[in-house]
Write a protein that holds these residues in place. Structure first.
Motif, short mmCIF file in Angstrom:
data_model
loop_
_atom_site.label_atom_id
_atom_site.label_comp_id
_atom_site.label_asym_id
_atom_site.label_seq_id
_atom_site.Cartn_x
_atom_site.Cartn_y
_atom_site.Cartn_z
N GLU A 11 0.84 -1.25 -0.09
CA GLU A 11 -0.04 -0.09 0.02
C GLU A 11 0.87 1.29 0.01
N SER A 14 2.32 1.56 -3.32
CA SER A 14 1.27 2.06 -4.44
C SER A 14 1.07 3.62 -4.19
N LYS A 15 0.90 3.85 -3.03
CA LYS A 15 0.66 5.50 -2.82
C LYS A 15 1.77 6.19 -3.27
N ILE A 17 3.78 5.55 -5.67
CA ILE A 17 3.91 5.56 -7.16
C ILE A 17 2.54 6.47 -7.79
N ARG A 18 1.36 6.36 -7.05
CA ARG A 18 0.38 7.24 -7.49
C ARG A 18 0.52 8.76 -7.39
N SER A 19 1.55 9.08 -6.62
CA SER A 19 1.63 10.50 -6.26
C SER A 19 2.80 11.22 -7.07
N ASN A 22 3.81 12.67 -13.76
CA ASN A 22 3.99 11.88 -14.95
C ASN A 22 5.16 12.59 -16.00
N ASN A 33 7.55 7.94 -15.06
CA ASN A 33 6.58 7.75 -14.18
C ASN A 33 5.28 7.19 -14.61
N LYS A 34 4.76 7.66 -15.88
CA LYS A 34 3.68 7.07 -16.44
C LYS A 34 3.61 5.64 -16.61
N LYS A 37 3.45 3.85 -13.33
CA LYS A 37 2.08 3.91 -12.85
C LYS A 37 0.99 2.75 -13.37
N ALA A 40 2.42 -0.48 -12.16
CA ALA A 40 2.24 -0.64 -10.88
C ALA A 40 1.42 -2.06 -10.11
#
Length: 118
Positions: A11, A14-15, A17-19, A22, A33-34, A37, A40
């Motif tokens: 978690e 994941s958090k 990576i989402r932050s 791009n 980064n894109k 994501k 992931a």
């Protein structure tokens, strides 16, 4: 004593990576980064295991320690012969960013718990 778990949760990965934004420059691992994501969902468990191992064993591969440093001009400076007229940008590998973020979170929690920043 502050108890630190060597396990980095999926978690958390994941958090983080989402932050990520791009449109950022690539580090030495050349992973946008894109793309990270999108991938992931498939790789987050493996990333968490690798990051946990690195954190628990205190071993980071030499290749992960590599970075790219870029020197940028600061706009509207009168004298570019001064060091303050430049900004250094360090581009790091993604796994190192994850480990740094995890350690920063641990330090932040400890500072709050023990009221170190009052």
């Amino acid at each position: 004593m502050f108890n630190i778990s060597p396990t980095i949760l999926t978690e958390e990965i994941s958090k983080f990576i989402r932050s990520l934004l791009n449109r950022k420059a690539l580090g030495p691992d050349s992973i946008p980064n894109k793309v990270l994501k999108v991938a992931a969902l498939v790789i987050v468990k493996d990333l968490a295991e690798i990051a946990s191992y690195c954190f628990a064993s205190r071993i980071i591969l030499k290749s992960l320690k590599e970075s790219i440093t870029v020197v940028l001009y600061k706009e509207r400076k009168k004298d570019y012969s001064l060091l303050g007229s430049y900004r250094l940008i360090t581009l790091k590998n993604m796994l190192v960013k994850v480990l740094e973020k995890h350690i920063a979170n641990i330090i932040s929690k400890a500072a709050e718990e023990y009221k170190l920043l009052l």
